[in-house]
Design a protein around this motif. Structure first.
Motif, PDB file in Angstrom:
ATOM      1  N   ILE A 429     -95.131  17.591 -60.319  1.00  0.00           N
ATOM      2  CA  ILE A 429     -95.343  16.450 -61.209  1.00  0.00           C
ATOM      3  C   ILE A 429     -96.282  15.427 -60.566  1.00  0.00           C
ATOM      4  CG2 ILE A 429     -94.215  14.498 -62.349  1.00  0.00           C
ATOM      5  CD1 ILE A 429     -91.744  16.346 -62.685  1.00  0.00           C
ATOM      6  N   TRP A 430     -96.057  15.130 -59.278  1.00  0.00           N
ATOM      7  CA  TRP A 430     -96.927  14.177 -58.579  1.00  0.00           C
ATOM      8  C   TRP A 430     -98.354  14.712 -58.467  1.00  0.00           C
ATOM      9  CZ3 TRP A 430     -96.442   9.301 -58.174  1.00  0.00           C
ATOM     10  CH2 TRP A 430     -95.189   8.703 -58.065  1.00  0.00           C
ATOM     11  N   ALA A 431     -98.486  15.984 -58.138  1.00  0.00           N
ATOM     12  CA  ALA A 431     -99.826  16.575 -58.017  1.00  0.00           C
ATOM     13  C   ALA A 431    -100.557  16.514 -59.351  1.00  0.00           C
ATOM     14  CB  ALA A 431     -99.717  18.021 -57.541  1.00  0.00           C
ATOM     15  N   MET A 432     -99.851  16.750 -60.452  1.00  0.00           N
ATOM     16  CA  MET A 432    -100.457  16.684 -61.776  1.00  0.00           C
ATOM     17  C   MET A 432    -100.881  15.258 -62.116  1.00  0.00           C
ATOM     18  SD  MET A 432     -98.768  17.540 -65.515  1.00  0.00           S
ATOM     19  CE  MET A 432     -97.692  16.089 -65.392  1.00  0.00           C
ATOM     20  N   LEU A 433     -99.993  14.288 -61.895  1.00  0.00           N
ATOM     21  CA  LEU A 433    -100.293  12.897 -62.234  1.00  0.00           C
ATOM     22  C   LEU A 433    -101.489  12.357 -61.449  1.00  0.00           C
ATOM     23  CD1 LEU A 433     -96.675  11.408 -62.501  1.00  0.00           C
ATOM     24  CD2 LEU A 433     -98.250  11.960 -64.367  1.00  0.00           C
ATOM     25  N   ILE A 434    -101.554  12.705 -60.160  1.00  0.00           N
ATOM     26  CA  ILE A 434    -102.682  12.249 -59.340  1.00  0.00           C
ATOM     27  C   ILE A 434    -103.977  12.897 -59.824  1.00  0.00           C
ATOM     28  CG2 ILE A 434    -103.668  12.261 -57.012  1.00  0.00           C
ATOM     29  CD1 ILE A 434    -100.748  12.156 -55.954  1.00  0.00           C
ATOM     30  N   GLY A 435    -103.900  14.190 -60.160  1.00  0.00           N
ATOM     31  CA  GLY A 435    -105.077  14.905 -60.651  1.00  0.00           C
ATOM     32  C   GLY A 435    -105.587  14.373 -61.978  1.00  0.00           C
ATOM     33  N   ILE A 436    -104.691  13.821 -62.799  1.00  0.00           N
ATOM     34  CA  ILE A 436    -105.092  13.213 -64.070  1.00  0.00           C
ATOM     35  C   ILE A 436    -105.589  11.787 -63.851  1.00  0.00           C
ATOM     36  CG2 ILE A 436    -104.244  12.370 -66.304  1.00  0.00           C
ATOM     37  CD1 ILE A 436    -102.255  14.723 -66.284  1.00  0.00           C
ATOM     38  N   ALA A 437    -104.885  11.048 -62.987  1.00  0.00           N
ATOM     39  CA  ALA A 437    -105.160   9.616 -62.809  1.00  0.00           C
ATOM     40  C   ALA A 437    -106.528   9.331 -62.196  1.00  0.00           C
ATOM     41  CB  ALA A 437    -104.060   8.984 -61.951  1.00  0.00           C
ATOM     42  N   ILE A 438    -106.915  10.080 -61.171  1.00  0.00           N
ATOM     43  CA  ILE A 438    -108.177   9.783 -60.474  1.00  0.00           C
ATOM     44  C   ILE A 438    -109.387   9.894 -61.405  1.00  0.00           C
ATOM     45  CG2 ILE A 438    -109.742  10.581 -58.657  1.00  0.00           C
ATOM     46  CD1 ILE A 438    -107.284  11.107 -56.923  1.00  0.00           C
ATOM     47  N   PRO A 439    -109.552  10.984 -62.155  1.00  0.00           N
ATOM     48  CA  PRO A 439    -110.678  11.023 -63.108  1.00  0.00           C
ATOM     49  C   PRO A 439    -110.577   9.939 -64.185  1.00  0.00           C
ATOM     50  CG  PRO A 439    -109.850  13.226 -62.703  1.00  0.00           C
ATOM     51  CD  PRO A 439    -108.854  12.282 -62.102  1.00  0.00           C
ATOM     52  N   PHE A 440    -109.356   9.676 -64.669  1.00  0.00           N
ATOM     53  CA  PHE A 440    -109.187   8.689 -65.737  1.00  0.00           C
ATOM     54  C   PHE A 440    -109.584   7.290 -65.262  1.00  0.00           C
ATOM     55  CE2 PHE A 440    -106.708   5.653 -68.281  1.00  0.00           C
ATOM     56  CZ  PHE A 440    -107.096   6.030 -69.549  1.00  0.00           C
ATOM     57  N   ILE A 441    -109.149   6.909 -64.070  1.00  0.00           N
ATOM     58  CA  ILE A 441    -109.505   5.596 -63.526  1.00  0.00           C
ATOM     59  C   ILE A 441    -111.008   5.509 -63.280  1.00  0.00           C
ATOM     60  CG2 ILE A 441    -109.232   4.077 -61.512  1.00  0.00           C
ATOM     61  CD1 ILE A 441    -106.340   5.162 -61.293  1.00  0.00           C
ATOM     62  N   SER A 442    -111.587   6.612 -62.822  1.00  0.00           N
ATOM     63  CA  SER A 442    -113.027   6.640 -62.531  1.00  0.00           C
ATOM     64  C   SER A 442    -113.867   6.381 -63.776  1.00  0.00           C
ATOM     65  CB  SER A 442    -113.415   7.991 -61.925  1.00  0.00           C
ATOM     66  OG  SER A 442    -112.717   8.217 -60.716  1.00  0.00           O
ATOM     67  N   LYS A 443    -113.299   6.692 -64.934  1.00  0.00           N
ATOM     68  CA  LYS A 443    -114.009   6.477 -66.201  1.00  0.00           C
ATOM     69  C   LYS A 443    -114.398   5.015 -66.383  1.00  0.00           C
ATOM     70  CE  LYS A 443    -113.264   7.191 -71.185  1.00  0.00           C
ATOM     71  NZ  LYS A 443    -112.277   7.658 -72.205  1.00  0.00           N
ATOM     72  N   TYR A 444    -113.618   4.109 -65.794  1.00  0.00           N
ATOM     73  CA  TYR A 444    -113.824   2.680 -65.996  1.00  0.00           C
ATOM     74  C   TYR A 444    -114.437   1.975 -64.785  1.00  0.00           C
ATOM     75  CZ  TYR A 444    -110.793   3.746 -69.923  1.00  0.00           C
ATOM     76  OH  TYR A 444    -110.261   4.309 -71.060  1.00  0.00           O
ATOM     77  N   ILE A 445    -114.855   2.743 -63.777  1.00  0.00           N
ATOM     78  CA  ILE A 445    -115.477   2.167 -62.587  1.00  0.00           C
ATOM     79  C   ILE A 445    -116.963   2.502 -62.581  1.00  0.00           C
ATOM     80  CG2 ILE A 445    -115.499   2.103 -60.056  1.00  0.00           C
ATOM     81  CD1 ILE A 445    -112.564   2.914 -60.100  1.00  0.00           C
TER      82      ILE A 445
END
Length: 496
Positions: A429-445
């Protein structure tokens, strides 16, 4: 006690093994490991599966979408072929597990997410499959509506588009209800028919347009490499995401493969080639309509509507066949299995197929297809960002963590080694959430949007690395000696 046996690289349960789990709440006829006699799919079956799935209206529309975004014909085709070559890698890696151990996708997911946690990737895949199911029904229903209007007074009937859509939706649900074996038989004879009809459409375009030159002369609209790359990377992610769903639940089909060789040859020879071939037909035919009719017609039904009534009739059959072969194989098996896995003792595959069909309506495919931006960037791009990390975890678990060793009976126990502590593998679950979060956050940087544009690939790699590291020395991992204790080796066994 030997609970499983391996022969010619395929592992099946022994009688003793099956006896120990047949009364488990996690076991039923649809979710159990396949038996030796059920491994009947040849290279042709897998090739016909992918040909039938790839020749469809969404493939045609994706090529059209890339042209509308500014690419010329060869840029669009190469983007699609490259995306399919990339997604073929996880497809083959996950196919190995389905072939070797005969387990469907929701059971495979128990291995890495836990007996209860498996619902997370199974339902995620199922919802996306239901969304695709609705999209294909909308494509097919709209095409049938267009063709009926060209032949009859159908346009005068109130709500004719919705009648066509719901009628076609019912046909799809009915065919899907009949199950994977019926799908296999349909794909086997439909594949050559679809190839012939596609070639006939290409020959017509080539003849009417007066050769290749007028058809494929439209230039790229990009004035610089930087402008091209801004569209290329998200478009590539869209091309990858097109089959990222199947990269996950391909075990649902490969569990019936005769051998690893059969599935590898069948899939590798058909997926990239068919996607490239049919995308090219879409681009070539649409380009030809500019020469023939003075406007680009990206809807194949709109092209067919200009033919004779008999040709329209044949074209309608072709569109129905193309959509059915894609929809029932690629988009209903996974959600049906996901529903079945929620309560194996109470829900069947057939019930799952009906529920998935209803969910597809709730996802409003008409909105997703409102414009090409929604289709390629919103739909394909967003779910690609979700599925990439799950693909990474699946590959890491089977190949890097467990090294292709699975204890089959433990997958069906509520207190087995794959139950973990609470039924959930928190590391997955943690590996999945981190893998989703990093690209998603990058969308706004600013400056990091390229990570989001490649969300599927980046998410897959991030989750693969994190999961592999977190699962070091986990108690559920079998050593070579542990695996030998539970697995009987047939003398005819070859390397797997």
């Amino acid at each position: 006690m030997k609970t499983q046996t391996v022969s010619n690289g395929i592992v099946t349960l022994t009688k003793e093994g099956e006896e120990t789990i047949k009364n488990s709440p996690l076991y039923n006829e649809g979710l159990r490991p396949t038996r030796t006699a059920e491994h009947t799919w040849t290279s042709y079956n897998f090739a016909s599966l992918w040909i039938g799935m790839s020749i469809c209206l969404p493939t045609y529309a994706m090529a059209a979408g890339l042209i509308s975004l500014g690419m010329n014909w060869w840029q669009a085709i190469l983007t699609i072929i490259l995306g399919n070559c990339i997604v073929l890698i996880p497809i083959l890696l996950n196919s190995h597990a389905g072939t070797k151990f005969g387990i469907p996708y929701p059971v495979f997911a128990r291995l890495w997410f836990g007996s209860k946690g498996a619902h997370i990737p199974a339902v995620a895949r199922g919802l996306i499959g239901a969304g695709w199911f609705g999209i294909n029904c909308w494509f097919g229903g709209a095409a049938i509506d267009t063709l009926l209007m060209s032949m009859t007074g159908w346009a005068n009937i109130p709500g004719h588009l919705w009648i066509s859509f719901f009628g076609f939706w019912l046909i799809n649900v009915w065919v899907a209800y009949r199950g994977p074996e019926a799908i296999k038989k349909m794909e086997a004879w439909a594949a050559p028919v679809l190839i012939i009809m596609s070639l006939a459409l290409l020959v017509w375009a080539l003849t009417k347009a007066g050769g290749w030159g007028p058809m494929l002369s439209a230039p790229s609209k990009f004035t610089s490499t930087a402008d091209f790359l801004k569209v290329f990377f998200p478009a590539l992610t869209g091309a990858i995401a097109f089959w990222a769903t199947m990269a996950l639940n391909i075990p649902d089909f490969c569990r019936y493969a005769k051998s690893q060789k059969a599935q590898v040859i069948g899939q590798s020879s058909s997926l990239p080639t068919t996607m490239g071939f049919f995308s090219f037909i879409g681009v070539a035919v649409a380009s030809a309509t500019v020469v023939i009719y003075g406007e680009a017609l990206w809807d194949p039904a709109a092209v067919l509507a200009k033919f004779s009534p008999f040709a329209i009739f044949l074209g309608t059959i072709g569109i129905i066949l193309a959509t059915l072969t894609t929809n029932v194989a690629a988009n209903i098996v996974a959600p049906a299995r996901a529903v079945e896995n929620l309560a194996p003792r109470r829900l069947s595959y057939e019930a799952g197929a009906i529920i998935a069909g209803v969910v597809s309506l709730l996802m409003q495919p008409w909105y997703i297809l409102e414009n090409f931006g929604n289709y390629i960037f919103l739909w394909l791009g967003t779910y690609g960002a979700l599925l990439g990390p799950i693909d990474g975890i699946a590959i890491a678990d089977y190949w890097l963590v467990r090294k292709r060793r699975i204890h089959l009976t433990e997958l069906y126990k509520t207190n087995g080694i794959y139950t973990y502590k609470t039924g959930f593998n928190g590391r997955a679950i943690w590996a999945m959430l981190i893998g989703i979060a990093i690209p998603f956050i990058s969308k706004y940087i600013p400056g990091l949007t390229i990570i989001w544009d490649n969300a599927w690939t980046v998410g897959l790699l991030i989750s693969l690395v994190i999961y592999t590291w977190m699962m070091k020395n986990d108690g559920s991992v079998l050593s070579a000696s542990d695996y030998e204790k539970i697995t009987a080796n047939n003398k005819q066994t070859i390397a797997s």
